[in-house]
Design an enzyme around this catalytic site. Structure first.
Site, PDB file in Angstrom:
ATOM      1  N   ASP A   9       0.781  -1.251   0.000  1.00 47.40           N
ATOM      2  CA  ASP A   9       0.000   0.000   0.000  1.00 47.40           C
ATOM      3  C   ASP A   9       0.813   1.302   0.000  1.00 47.40           C
ATOM      4  O   ASP A   9       0.480   2.241   0.757  1.00 47.40           O
ATOM      5  CB  ASP A   9      -0.966   0.011   1.194  1.00 47.40           C
ATOM      6  CG  ASP A   9      -1.975  -1.135   1.164  1.00 47.40           C
ATOM      7  OD1 ASP A   9      -1.969  -1.917   0.206  1.00 47.40           O
ATOM      8  OD2 ASP A   9      -2.781  -1.230   2.114  1.00 47.40           O
ATOM      9  N   LYS A 106      -6.926  -5.036  -3.139  1.00 51.33           N
ATOM     10  CA  LYS A 106      -7.670  -5.596  -2.009  1.00 51.33           C
ATOM     11  C   LYS A 106      -8.587  -4.533  -1.433  1.00 51.33           C
ATOM     12  O   LYS A 106      -8.368  -3.340  -1.636  1.00 51.33           O
ATOM     13  CB  LYS A 106      -6.705  -6.119  -0.942  1.00 51.33           C
ATOM     14  CG  LYS A 106      -5.804  -5.032  -0.389  1.00 51.33           C
ATOM     15  CD  LYS A 106      -4.827  -5.566   0.626  1.00 51.33           C
ATOM     16  CE  LYS A 106      -3.960  -4.468   1.186  1.00 51.33           C
ATOM     17  NZ  LYS A 106      -4.701  -3.435   1.935  1.00 51.33           N
ATOM     18  N   CYS A 151      -1.934  -2.787   7.652  1.00 51.38           N
ATOM     19  CA  CYS A 151      -1.835  -3.716   6.525  1.00 51.38           C
ATOM     20  C   CYS A 151      -0.537  -4.520   6.501  1.00 51.38           C
ATOM     21  O   CYS A 151      -0.545  -5.684   6.109  1.00 51.38           O
ATOM     22  CB  CYS A 151      -2.087  -2.979   5.223  1.00 51.38           C
ATOM     23  SG  CYS A 151      -3.815  -2.421   5.130  1.00 51.38           S
TER      24      CYS A 151
HETATM   25  C1  VGL Z   1      -4.539   0.658   5.717  1.00 53.73           C
HETATM   26  C2  VGL Z   1      -6.124   1.534   7.099  1.00 53.73           C
HETATM   27  C3  VGL Z   1      -7.087   1.410   6.119  1.00 53.73           C
HETATM   28  C4  VGL Z   1      -3.112   0.243   5.525  1.00 53.73           C
HETATM   29  C5  VGL Z   1      -5.482   0.494   4.723  1.00 53.73           C
HETATM   30  O1  VGL Z   1      -2.657   0.174   4.374  1.00 53.73           O
HETATM   31  O2  VGL Z   1      -2.431   0.011   6.552  1.00 53.73           O
HETATM   32  N1  VGL Z   1      -4.872   1.157   6.906  1.00 53.73           N
HETATM   33  N2  VGL Z   1      -6.757   0.887   4.929  1.00 53.73           N
END
Ligand code: VGL
Ligand code: ZN
Length: 198
Positions: A9, A106, A151
């Site tokens: 991410d 995802k 994540c």
């Molecule tokens: C994430 C919160 C919501 C992450 C993704 O990538 O850690 N955290 N969505």
């Protein structure tokens, strides 16, 4: 023994100026780019939510970002709207190398969040990543990216459950750190046999 680098991410919304900016999130980009050269297989994940996703506080009347809500699958933290499909916020950081073997999206199911690259937050719906890695003979994973305590940690813990050897390189991660979530995630990863590198 085959190794893969899993980059979690590294998207605009988790970097400076983003909707859910992780403190110093951008700092991981050069570190990760340099690390990619050391791996046979590189995989990127992309948080990829439909508008109105159930993990957004804006989807729950009277709720605010960082409140929690009880979902059928357990407690869910509510976030600012972030990483909405096809938006600039969902795009990778412009300096991240994206010539990866696989890009896994995802969190695209409206009713179910997915922190982990392996299973959605109900902990039973698979993303297919386990099979992808296994059929390619990969046994060792290094997990890096954003955010350490969400994540990255969920992915590392699920990778251990799937039987992989897992290292998290903390120099290539940054955390949100919500109510002690970073310390809790580090302890949980250590207890699960994740090698923490710093
Ligand atoms: C994430 C919160 C919501 C992450 C993704 O990538 O850690 N955290 N969505
Ligand atoms: Zn998300």
């Amino acid at each position: 023994m085959t190794s893969a680098l899993i980059v979690i991410d590294v998207q605009n919304d988790f970097c400076s100026g983003g909707a859910l900016a992780v403190p110093e999130g951008d700092a991981v980009v050069p570190v990760i780019n340099a690390k990619m050269a050391q791996f046979d297989t590189v995989l990127l994940t992309q948080d990829w939510h439909p508008a109105g996703h159930s993990s957004f506080a804006s989807s729950h009347a009277g709720k605010h970002p960082f409140d929690t809500v009880e979902m059928t699958y357990g407690t869910q933290v509510l976030w600012p709207d972030h990483c909405v499909q096809q938006t600039k916020g969902a795009a990778f950081h412009p300096d991240l190398r994206t010539d990866a073997d696989l890009i896994l999206r995802k969190g695209y199911n409206s009713a179910l969040d997915s922190y982990s690259a392996f299973f959605e937050n109900d902990q039973i719906t698979p993303t297919g990543l386990d099979g992808y890695l296994r059929t390619r003979g990969i046994t060792n994973l290094t997990v890096v990216g954003l955010a350490t305590d969400f994540c990255v940690a969920y992915s590392a813990l699920d990778a251990r459950k799937c039987g992989f050897n897992v290292t998290v390189d903390l120099t290539a991660c940054r955390a949100i750190d919500l109510n002690g979530s970073l310390a809790a995630a580090l302890t949980e990863m250590k207890d699960a046999g994740v090698v923490l590198q710093d």
